[in-house]
Scaffold this motif. Sequence first.
Motif, PDB file in Angstrom:
ATOM      1  N   LEU A  83     -77.279  38.201  -5.513  1.00 23.20           N
ATOM      2  CA  LEU A  83     -77.660  38.682  -4.180  1.00 23.20           C
ATOM      3  C   LEU A  83     -79.346  38.950  -4.230  1.00 23.20           C
ATOM      4  CD1 LEU A  83     -76.307  41.639  -1.935  1.00 23.20           C
ATOM      5  CD2 LEU A  83     -78.662  40.535  -1.706  1.00 23.20           C
TER       6      LEU A  83
ATOM      7  N   HIS B 206     -91.093  46.289  -3.858  1.00 28.33           N
ATOM      8  CA  HIS B 206     -89.302  46.553  -3.839  1.00 28.33           C
ATOM      9  C   HIS B 206     -89.139  47.565  -3.017  1.00 28.33           C
ATOM     10  CE1 HIS B 206     -89.298  44.881  -8.380  1.00 28.33           C
ATOM     11  NE2 HIS B 206     -88.645  44.120  -7.528  1.00 28.33           N
TER      12      HIS B 206
ATOM     13  N   TRP C  23     -88.211  45.606   0.280  1.00 21.39           N
ATOM     14  CA  TRP C  23     -86.857  44.847  -0.025  1.00 21.39           C
ATOM     15  C   TRP C  23     -85.521  45.558  -0.382  1.00 21.39           C
ATOM     16  CZ3 TRP C  23     -89.294  41.207  -4.473  1.00 21.39           C
ATOM     17  CH2 TRP C  23     -90.119  40.459  -3.887  1.00 21.39           C
TER      18      TRP C  23
HETATM   19  C1  LIG Z   1     -84.963  48.077 -14.105  1.00 22.56           C
HETATM   20  S1  LIG Z   1     -83.815  46.907 -13.783  1.00 22.56           S
HETATM   21  C2  LIG Z   1     -82.273  48.005 -13.278  1.00 22.56           C
HETATM   22  C3  LIG Z   1     -81.153  47.407 -13.881  1.00 22.56           C
HETATM   23  C4  LIG Z   1     -79.643  48.379 -13.604  1.00 22.56           C
HETATM   24  N1  LIG Z   1     -79.846  48.698 -12.219  1.00 22.56           N
HETATM   25  C5  LIG Z   1     -80.033  49.633 -14.437  1.00 22.56           C
HETATM   26  O1  LIG Z   1     -80.538  50.512 -14.125  1.00 22.56           O
HETATM   27  O2  LIG Z   1     -79.521  49.192 -15.873  1.00 22.56           O
HETATM   28  C6  LIG Z   1     -84.084  46.152 -12.185  1.00 22.56           C
HETATM   29  C7  LIG Z   1     -83.232  45.248 -11.554  1.00 22.56           C
HETATM   30  O3  LIG Z   1     -83.350  44.914 -10.431  1.00 22.56           O
HETATM   31  C8  LIG Z   1     -83.192  43.385 -10.234  1.00 22.56           C
HETATM   32  N2  LIG Z   1     -84.112  42.866  -9.261  1.00 22.56           N
HETATM   33  C9  LIG Z   1     -85.399  42.754  -9.184  1.00 22.56           C
HETATM   34  N3  LIG Z   1     -85.899  42.198  -8.233  1.00 22.56           N
HETATM   35  C10 LIG Z   1     -84.747  41.689  -7.650  1.00 22.56           C
HETATM   36  C11 LIG Z   1     -84.400  40.859  -6.474  1.00 22.56           C
HETATM   37  N4  LIG Z   1     -85.382  40.154  -5.785  1.00 22.56           N
HETATM   38  N5  LIG Z   1     -83.243  40.672  -5.993  1.00 22.56           N
HETATM   39  C12 LIG Z   1     -82.000  41.044  -6.637  1.00 22.56           C
HETATM   40  N6  LIG Z   1     -82.325  42.007  -7.765  1.00 22.56           N
HETATM   41  C13 LIG Z   1     -83.681  42.286  -8.283  1.00 22.56           C
HETATM   42  C14 LIG Z   1     -83.816  42.977 -11.936  1.00 22.56           C
HETATM   43  O4  LIG Z   1     -83.035  41.605 -12.088  1.00 22.56           O
HETATM   44  C15 LIG Z   1     -82.927  44.117 -12.649  1.00 22.56           C
HETATM   45  O5  LIG Z   1     -81.596  44.003 -13.137  1.00 22.56           O
END
Ligand SMILES: C[S@@+](CC[C@H](N)C(=O)[O-])C[C@H]1O[C@@H](n2cnc3c(N)ncnc32)[C@H](O)[C@@H]1O
Length: 417
Positions: free
Chosen positions: A314, A346, A349
């Motif tokens: 997603l 972010h 989004w």
């Molecule tokens: C800092 S990490 C946090 C991951 C997880 N929630 C955790 O706390 O361990 C940010 C997450 O947001 C996802 N993310 C960033 N941009 C995104 C997008 N456009 N669509 C979906 N996921 C996204 C990244 O791939 C990553 O897994």
Amino acid sequence: MFDPLDLYTPDEIQVEPLQFDLAEKELEELSSQQQRDGTLANVDEKESDDDDTIIDNLDLPSVRYAPPEVILCILVLLRPNRQVNFNQETGKDKSVLEICESHGLEPDLLKRLLGWYTEEWPNKRLNSLKKICNKIPMLRFMVSKELLLSYYTSVLKKYNNCCGFNDETVQQLLKELSSRISENCGRTAQPSIIRYFELKNLTNAIPLYEPSLTADNLGWKTWGSSLILSQLVVDHLLTTNLNFAANSDTKQIKVLELGAGTGLVGLSWALKWRELHGTDNIEIFVTDLPEIVTNLKKNVSLNNLQDFVQAETLDWTNPQSFIDKFGHENEFDIILVADPIYSPQHPEWVVNMISKFLAPSGTCHLEIPLRAKYAREREVLKLLLLENNFKVVEEGHSEGMDDWGVVKYLYRQIVRN
Ligand SMILES: C[S@@+](CC[C@H](N)C(=O)[O-])C[C@H]1O[C@@H](n2cnc3c(N)ncnc32)[C@H](O)[C@@H]1O
């Protein structure tokens, strides 16, 4: 605070689960062989197995004189213990079998090291299996990082590019050595690991694969926010009398995790839900970008949740493909999000995703770290939530750990106005 968000370059996923194939019988034989050996038995009578003499780096085999298999065994024994909740277990006394299991140590290799310490380079502090297996791993805590690194670099100096040492043992030694060196360079330089998360009120620890952070895939690491949020939602499930009762056969509960990364929050939620209510009438999606979802699926299977939890793409910039495949617009009773804000786009989004997917009576649980660099993005997030008719019904600050130390976090429970 060290912020690793800009440090990665892309690469393939490499997940290497620990290989362990050591028969208990072989170890028993090894121990009794030690008992049968007259010389060794005599030494052991004087120097009890429970001897708590401390060893140091000078007790490590001489790089110059010890054969590669002896050094290899040392390097395997110096593998880090299993990581739990961003910490490493410190050394409690363990049996030889436990140490061999946790380190993936082959009996022949251990036998060879014992031979070195009893016959070739006698050392009374390390003249039994038990002493070797308990004391060598402890060196990681007893000796400074610099001294261990200096031992590792002297091994590297001897074996790297050395044409006379092309055999399998040396190859293994070099592989093990590069892991030991990289483990001393922080999480961003480490090889792939399985990390375990233990939560209060959840029966089993949650194992998660984390591939080596060789790419800018932030979802390959578990972040501190997700540990805090996991504990909160597990406790929430226990204490809150959810208005969507699990035994109601009319309503199916839908849960969505956004930007799930390694999946800790969604998987914690799913495991606690299963403990409390079983797996009927519930649909759980853990989602992220396509390059993260492969590892996310592995973690779903690793926790035996594949019949119950779906790991799917997603992308916040293209939610329509998820909607086309699964529907569920405005239908999720629970949305979970940990650490989603680290660029100017972010906030918009993420608020769009909550607007698009949260059911009218649904609840979103959001946890964000208070990184100084992203104060503006957090403000924008707050304003956008207000503008989109959301209200914060619960908010709380806490402190927790990540790989580089203590971090402050903010929790928000969000519902529609
Ligand atoms: C800092 S990490 C946090 C991951 C997880 N929630 C955790 O706390 O361990 C940010 C997450 O947001 C996802 N993310 C960033 N941009 C995104 C997008 N456009 N669509 C979906 N996921 C996204 C990244 O791939 C990553 O897994």
